[in-house]
Design an enzyme around this catalytic site. Structure first.
Site, mmCIF file in Angstrom:
data_model
loop_
_atom_site.group_PDB
_atom_site.id
_atom_site.type_symbol
_atom_site.label_atom_id
_atom_site.label_comp_id
_atom_site.label_asym_id
_atom_site.label_seq_id
_atom_site.Cartn_x
_atom_site.Cartn_y
_atom_site.Cartn_z
ATOM 1 N N SER A 285 34.397 45.083 35.213
ATOM 2 C CA SER A 285 33.689 44.048 35.701
ATOM 3 C C SER A 285 32.674 43.494 34.808
ATOM 4 O O SER A 285 32.565 44.052 33.741
ATOM 5 C CB SER A 285 33.182 44.798 37.075
ATOM 6 O OG SER A 285 31.911 45.767 36.389
ATOM 7 N N LYS A 286 31.869 42.838 35.237
ATOM 8 C CA LYS A 286 30.642 42.295 34.632
ATOM 9 C C LYS A 286 30.015 43.108 33.711
ATOM 10 O O LYS A 286 29.429 42.676 32.703
ATOM 11 C CB LYS A 286 29.801 41.360 35.624
ATOM 12 C CG LYS A 286 30.204 40.102 35.704
ATOM 13 C CD LYS A 286 29.058 39.012 35.874
ATOM 14 C CE LYS A 286 29.309 37.573 35.417
ATOM 15 N NZ LYS A 286 29.961 37.447 34.394
ATOM 16 N N ARG A 287 29.722 44.339 34.346
ATOM 17 C CA ARG A 287 28.862 45.470 33.562
ATOM 18 C C ARG A 287 29.444 45.689 32.092
ATOM 19 O O ARG A 287 28.694 46.160 31.271
ATOM 20 C CB ARG A 287 28.818 46.779 34.463
ATOM 21 C CG ARG A 287 27.985 46.833 35.464
ATOM 22 C CD ARG A 287 28.099 48.053 35.988
ATOM 23 N NE ARG A 287 29.635 48.189 36.906
ATOM 24 C CZ ARG A 287 30.311 49.227 36.312
ATOM 25 N NH1 ARG A 287 30.039 50.343 35.310
ATOM 26 N NH2 ARG A 287 31.626 49.354 36.682
ATOM 27 N N HIS A 288 30.644 45.539 32.223
ATOM 28 C CA HIS A 288 31.450 46.201 30.869
ATOM 29 C C HIS A 288 31.546 44.690 29.796
ATOM 30 O O HIS A 288 31.437 44.988 28.456
ATOM 31 C CB HIS A 288 32.672 46.198 30.869
ATOM 32 C CG HIS A 288 32.861 47.438 31.836
ATOM 33 N ND1 HIS A 288 33.629 47.171 33.179
ATOM 34 C CD2 HIS A 288 32.924 48.781 31.690
ATOM 35 C CE1 HIS A 288 33.695 48.390 33.524
ATOM 36 N NE2 HIS A 288 33.324 49.338 32.948
ATOM 37 N N GLU B 3 33.772 32.758 30.694
ATOM 38 C CA GLU B 3 32.836 33.247 29.748
ATOM 39 C C GLU B 3 33.384 33.748 28.419
ATOM 40 O O GLU B 3 32.743 33.541 27.394
ATOM 41 C CB GLU B 3 32.425 34.674 30.478
ATOM 42 C CG GLU B 3 30.612 34.934 30.279
ATOM 43 C CD GLU B 3 30.492 36.083 31.093
ATOM 44 O OE1 GLU B 3 30.934 36.259 32.226
ATOM 45 O OE2 GLU B 3 29.630 36.787 30.516
#
Ligand code: GLU
Length: 490
Positions: free
Chosen positions: A253-256, A263
């Site tokens: 997810s975005k956290r990674h 992007e």
């Protein structure tokens, strides 16, 4: 059997790595078997639908160079390929099931269903979902009420039986029907189909032979298998692809880091690098080979080469691929990418003049092996296009040397600069430096150091000889003069 596969995204979010992986595996599988790849938009969830996501989908895949054979934008013999344009079809098939007593009308209000849900949550009952109340209503009565009352259509799951399907990665999977979501809705009260119904009807009508999709859909597959059986249709072959995780073992997810394709693109990843890396997520092809063109991937791909274990997304490895693909670009291609990414940083909004563009292109060999992303080129090559700030005098002094010697070395460097600028290649320039160093009894490295600082403004820089050639004798000479003045003053 004709191989027909599909990518069936719901336009309720931006395209991310998981979706791209599913699409790519379908694409490679179709190509490897001479089959067809279909794009189908599963836009039944109108509340979360956004046109922006459809645009993002087309944009992402055209950038990646993944093309389907049939789809909303290309047409084809099984269209329309957008589910919201097929609502009549789903209705017809759902009614067929009702007529055969394999589905039934449900008149339960949303309040009742809500109460059922929350009551079960409170009592932590092991049974979840609907209590099958309307399953008992006689068919004629139900049909009469359906003409007047709001209702849904639910699938009548055959109880006391098991359902089996084959997954080419997981093998045979068997499920007790009683454990499947109790009598799921096929047509909602607003007349819209649910994902399950539309997905199964379309895969059948579009003659999909293999369903390759993410493992998160595995829990829906027993229900789909029951639906195929209820219709009397043969189910396609399934292959549920292993999940893509971050390095911490959690779903990517975005956290990674970057997860959306936009992007990755903005950050300067090349489409070839992304394709190559994603194709290896959860698959292994040839021992010891990492870099594959999309044509090679299509040639080697097979379901047997997929791994069962979840794939771990490694941003460092992806960056390595980016570096490899940047190195394969010729000067003009690489310059184009670098200028597009950060040209305005060097040349302003107007872009480079023809001479500047030629010099920038000629400078590509200096940085090709030193960048991971195209945007890094501008910063690395700034010294070629604007005089770098003059460093302090101490910066010019080679190790264990002094200011006076540094000035002398630089004067020598100044003398041979025109010859260095004219040298045909690095070997010739190197010979020149070596000869001159030997004549003066100094180390070649010590002769080059002050020259490098004078020309590039730093002790560490892209290769010196190439830089001198691009700067030319005149510009290089005036930078050296400027530095000599400083050293003489200090
Ligand atoms: N529309 C589903 C999705 O968004 C498709 C799942 C499937 O491939 O069956 O991924």
């Amino acid at each position: 059997m004709e191989i027909r596969v599909r990518y069936a995204p719901s336009p309720t979010g931006l395209q991310h790595i998981g979706g791209i992986r599913t699409a790519l595996f379908n694409y490679l599988f179709a190509r490897s078997r001479g089959g067809k790849m279909i794009l189908r938009l599963e836009d039944t969830d109108r509340a979360r639908y956004d046109e922006r996501f459809v645009a993002n989908l087309y944009d992402a895949f055209s950038w990646l160079g993944i093309h389907w054979d049939e789809g909303p934008d290309r047409g084809g013999p099984f269209g329309p390929y957008v589910q919201s344009e097929r609502f009549d079809i789903y209705k017809k098939y759902a009614l067929e099931l009702v007529n055969q007593n394999r589905a039934y009308y449900c008149f339960c209000s949303s309040e009742r269903l809500e109460a059922l849900r929350s009551g079960r949550e409170k009592s932590r009952s092991s049974e979840s979902g609907y209590d099958r109340l309307c399953r008992g209503i006689r068919a004629e009565e139900a049909a009469g009420r359906a003409a007047k009352e709001p209702c849904t259509i639910r699938l009548k799951i055959p109880l006391g039986e098991s359902t089996r399907f084959h997954d080419s990665l997981l093998g045979d999977v068997e499920w007790k029907n009683d454990d499947v979501n109790p009598d799921p809705v096929l047509i909602k009260s607003d007349g819209f189909p649910t994902y399950h119904l539309a997905n199964v009807v379309d895969d059948h009508l579009m003659e999909i032979s293999h369903v390759l999709r993410a493992q998160e859909w595995l829990s829906s597959t027993p229900l789909h298998a029951i639906l195929y059986a209820s219709f009397g249709w043969e189910a396609p072959l399934f292959c549920h692809l292993p999940m893509v995780m971050g390095q911490d073992g959690k779903k990517l997810s975005k956290r990674h880091g970057a997860a959306g394709i936009d992007e990755f693109r903005r950050r300067g990843y090349l489409s070839e690098a992304l394709i190559n890396y994603v194709a290896l997520l959860g698959a292994s092809y040839k021992e010891g080979k990492d870099v594959y063109t999309i044509e090679e991937l299509a040639e080697y791909f097979s379901l047997e080469k997929l791994n069962k274990a979840p794939a771990v997304f490694d941003y460092k490895k992806l960056q390595w691929y980016n570096e490899q693909y940047l190195r394969m670009k010729n000067d003009a291609e690489l310059a184009g990418l670098c200028l597009e990414a950060a040209g305005t940083e060097l040349f302003g909004e107007g872009g480079p003049s023809a001479d500047e563009k030629a010099a920038f292109t000629a400078a590509m060999p200096l940085i090709r092996e030193r960048i991971s992303f195209p945007a890094e080129a501008a910063e690395k090559l700034r010294y070629l296009f604007a005089d770098p700030p003059l460093p302090e005098a101490a910066e010019f002094i080679p190790k264990k040397s002094d200011l006076k010697t540094a000035a002398e070395l630089l004067r020598t460097g100044r003398e041979i600069t025109p010859a260095l600028a004219e040298a045909e290649n690095d070997e010739k320039a190197e010979t020149l430096i070596k000869e001159e160093a030997e004549k003066r009894g100094v180390k070649p490295g010590d002769l080059m150091m002050p020259l490098r600082v004078a020309l590039t403004g730093a002790r560490v820089s892209p290769p010196l000889f190439g830089s001198i050639r691009i700067l030319g004798a005149e510009k290089a000479g005036s930078r050296i003069d400027r530095a000599l003045e400083l050293l003489e003053r200090s």
